[in-house]
Design a protein around this motif. Structure first.
Motif, mmCIF file in Angstrom:
data_model
loop_
_atom_site.group_PDB
_atom_site.id
_atom_site.type_symbol
_atom_site.label_atom_id
_atom_site.label_comp_id
_atom_site.label_asym_id
_atom_site.label_seq_id
_atom_site.Cartn_x
_atom_site.Cartn_y
_atom_site.Cartn_z
ATOM 1 N N TYR A 129 9.014 -8.941 -136.131
ATOM 2 C CA TYR A 129 8.958 -8.812 -134.675
ATOM 3 C C TYR A 129 9.705 -7.579 -134.198
ATOM 4 C CZ TYR A 129 6.549 -13.172 -133.812
ATOM 5 O OH TYR A 129 5.612 -14.157 -133.756
ATOM 6 N N ILE B 161 7.942 -5.029 -131.811
ATOM 7 C CA ILE B 161 8.484 -4.655 -130.500
ATOM 8 C C ILE B 161 8.746 -3.158 -130.450
ATOM 9 C CG2 ILE B 161 10.500 -4.904 -129.011
ATOM 10 C CD1 ILE B 161 10.612 -7.835 -129.897
ATOM 11 N N ASP C 108 8.375 -9.733 -124.535
ATOM 12 C CA ASP C 108 8.094 -9.707 -125.987
ATOM 13 C C ASP C 108 9.193 -10.416 -126.783
ATOM 14 O OD1 ASP C 108 5.782 -8.360 -125.560
ATOM 15 O OD2 ASP C 108 6.593 -6.369 -126.065
ATOM 16 N N THR D 40 8.834 -14.094 -126.298
ATOM 17 C CA THR D 40 7.687 -14.575 -127.094
ATOM 18 C C THR D 40 8.047 -14.610 -128.581
ATOM 19 O OG1 THR D 40 6.181 -13.601 -125.476
ATOM 20 C CG2 THR D 40 5.272 -14.151 -127.648
ATOM 21 N N ALA D 41 8.729 -13.536 -129.018
ATOM 22 C CA ALA D 41 9.125 -13.491 -130.429
ATOM 23 C C ALA D 41 10.087 -14.620 -130.774
ATOM 24 C CB ALA D 41 9.767 -12.138 -130.745
ATOM 25 N N ALA E 151 9.276 -17.295 -133.400
ATOM 26 C CA ALA E 151 10.180 -17.357 -134.550
ATOM 27 C C ALA E 151 10.781 -18.743 -134.688
ATOM 28 C CB ALA E 151 11.278 -16.308 -134.400
#
Length: 585
Positions: A27, A31, A159, A162-163, A167
């Motif tokens: 990620y 990103i 982001d 979301t990550a 995760a």
């Protein structure tokens, strides 16, 4: 902290951390790529916007139409990200400007002059873009646009969130999956660990761990552990047996110093422990009693005080003993306190410590006084018996000589006219003479048990030649008998046997004044046997087998003497007659 965790938690932690790190790296890369891509797109977009604006205000700059230029630049407000915009003259002066809100900072003329070129840069979180306005290949001004990157940060926040969510869900899935999969690894290890704990607590080496039979490293480990425990169990059984034996031995003999000292004190033999320098360290009670010393009179003294023939004890004797390790049963003489010389049977051995270094020498000796006296008495008794036995042999020889004299008188006084009878008397004399010679030789010899049979044969052959003078000049007797010693029980019948064989050869092998030779051989074999060969080169005979079944007195006497000697014999016709007999010595 982590190293103290159990295997199953270590496996879960490893899977979780590995998966988490993989997700974080993935990620982070995503990103970073998104930010770089977003910046690139925004830069291209703002640069395009600056070029379009420059084209639109180029005429306003040429004709100094600030109002139109302001309308154009104000139209940038439609683009949400535009924070400020400036139209600059070619000298770097502000021609017109637009601000969505109060400007964070204004442009100074030197800076504008310095920035009057195609460029873009980030400052205070904003994207700043300069675009030169060209007309007829000459710069007529410039467009400056400050674009806010707040959208980028909102996008980054989105982001990251979301990550984080993905995760977290991925880690949860990895945790659930690893929890289920780690059983294939952790359960056999936990079973192995449990077995180890039980073995350590219960000391029961008959326990075995369950093997998964998967053929992997854990299966090999489990099977190897079971084999190792099996070997330990066997060693433990052997060790227990050894401990039991040692315990029984300790119970029976007691290894305490006091017990050992009591054993040393109660020894009938003398015991002396000395250093490598020959200094007496320890003596037992038997030594003190034999030598009439007190313990403090001997300990600390040098060994020559006891063994006077070892004045050089510190020299080659001790070096030789250390090299050999021990000496046994050497006759020495101990000297007592009052000067008595005591014969002893001495043995010595090197004493080592736990590191196999020489620590001292142990000397053990047994008093031989009584033994020496007994030996002397035995020698004296033996000398008396030897004298008596010689006297017996002498008297037997004399008696046989008396018989010989009677036979001689009977054969030579004329009382017997028959030649055959006279011949028998002569043969009887020779037979008796063969026995008398053995007793005579034993009487004259130092060895009363056996006689030198070769010497006896040489003397006896001369007597036979004298008895048979008619054959002396034409028949020779050759004797070969070296280092043959027979006792009286073998020598007497063997002498008689040789007499009969030689007389038969004299009488029958050489008729009509025939010349010849008689060979007598006696030799030993390796299996305590000896062989007698009497051979002549006379006329011989066709059927020698009849000799063993003959009815003559001489041949019957030969057969009887061989049986008395417990032997076997045969006659062989080979250019004469040969007798060969084998007998036990």
């Amino acid at each position: 902290m982590i190293k103290n965790l159990s295997v199953k938690y270590k496996l879960i932690l490893i899977v979780t951390l590995t998966s988490g790190m993989a997700l974080i790296i993935g990620y982070a890369a995503f990103i970073t790529y998104d930010i770089m891509n977003y910046r690139s797109l925004r830069k291209s977009e703002v640069m395009s916007l600056a070029r379009i604006t420059g084209k639109n205000v180029r005429a306003s700059l040429l004709f100094d139409d600030k109002e139109f230029a302001h309308e154009i630049i104000t139209s940038l407000s439609a683009k949400i990200g535009v924070v400020s915009a400036y139209i600059l003259t070619k000298e770097g002066e502000i021609f017109t400007e637009y601000h969505r809100s109060s400007p964070k900072n204004s442009l100074s003329s030197p800076e504008l002059i310095r920035k009057l070129k195609e460029t873009s840069y980030y400052k205070d979180g904003d994207l700043n873009v300069f675009h030169r306005i060209i007309f007829d290949k000459e710069p007529v001004g410039a467009v400056f646009i400050r674009f806010s990157m707040n959208e980028q940060f909102l996008r980054l926040k989105k982001d990251v969130l979301t990550a984080f969510i993905i995760a977290s869900l991925s880690l949860l899935a990895a945790l659930i999956l690893s929890t289920r999969l780690r059983k294939t690894i952790s359960h056999p290890i936990l079973r192995l660990t449990g077995t180890v704990d039980r073995i350590l607590k219960e000391k029961d080496y008959s326990l075995r761990t369950e093997t998964p039979d998967t053929g992997d490293e854990i299966d090999v480990l489990a099977k190897g552990f079971n084999e190792m425990v099996e070997q330990i169990e066997e060693r433990e059984i052997e060790l227990k047996e050894l401990v039991n034996r040692l315990t029984d031995s300790v119970k029976e003999t007691s290894n305490t110093k006091k017990y050992v000292d009591n054993i040393i004190r109660s020894m009938m033999d003398t015991l002396i422990v000395i250093t490598l320098d020959g200094i007496i360290v320890t003596v037992n009670q038997a030594t003190l009693t034999l030598l009439n010393y007190k313990e403090n009179e001997l300990t600390g003294q040098e060994i020559p005080i006891i063994i006077q023939d070892e004045l050089n004890f510190k020299g080659a004797w001790i070096d030789d003993l250390i090299e050999k390790g021990s000496v046994e049963n050497i006759e020495k003489t101990y000297l007592s306190k009052d000067g008595r010389k005591i014969p002893v049977l001495f043995s010595g051995a090197v004493m080592y410590d736990d590191n196999d270094d020489v620590q001292g020498i142990v000397c053990v000796a047994r008093d031989m006084t009584d033994r020496k006296q007994a030996e002397e008495q035995m020698r004296e008794s033996l000398r008396e018996k030897e004298v008596l036995l010689k006297e017996i042999h002498h008297r037997v020889k004399n008696n046989l000589s008396s018989i010989l004299g009677l036979l001689y008188v009977a054969a030579n006084t004329g009382e017997v006219d028959d030649n055959n009878a006279i011949g028998l008397l002569v043969e009887s004399q020779n037979r008796i003479r063969s026995m008398a010679m053995i007793h005579e030789q034993l009487y004259e010899s130092d060895n009363l048990a056996k006689i030198d049979f070769g010497k006896y044969l040489n003397n006896f052959a001369e007597i036979l030649k004298q008895s048979y003078r008619d054959y002396k000049s034409r028949v020779t007797i050759e004797i070969e008998a070296t280092d043959i010693w027979l006792d009286i029980n073998k020598a007497v019948p063997c002498g008689l046997l040789i007499h009969e064989l030689v007389v038969n050869s004299f009488k029958h092998a050489f008729p009509e004044n025939r010349e010849g030779e008689i060979d007598i051989k006696v030799f030993s074999k390796h299996n305590n046997e000896f062989t007698l060969i009497v051979k002549d080169n006379g006329i011989g005979m066709d059927k020698v087998a009849n000799l063993q079944n003959a009815e003559s007195m001489g041949l019957q006497l030969i057969d009887g003497l061989v049986k008395q000697l417990a032997g076997e014999y045969e006659f062989i016709s080979d250019h004469g007659i040969m007798f060969q007999g084998n007998f036990k010595e």
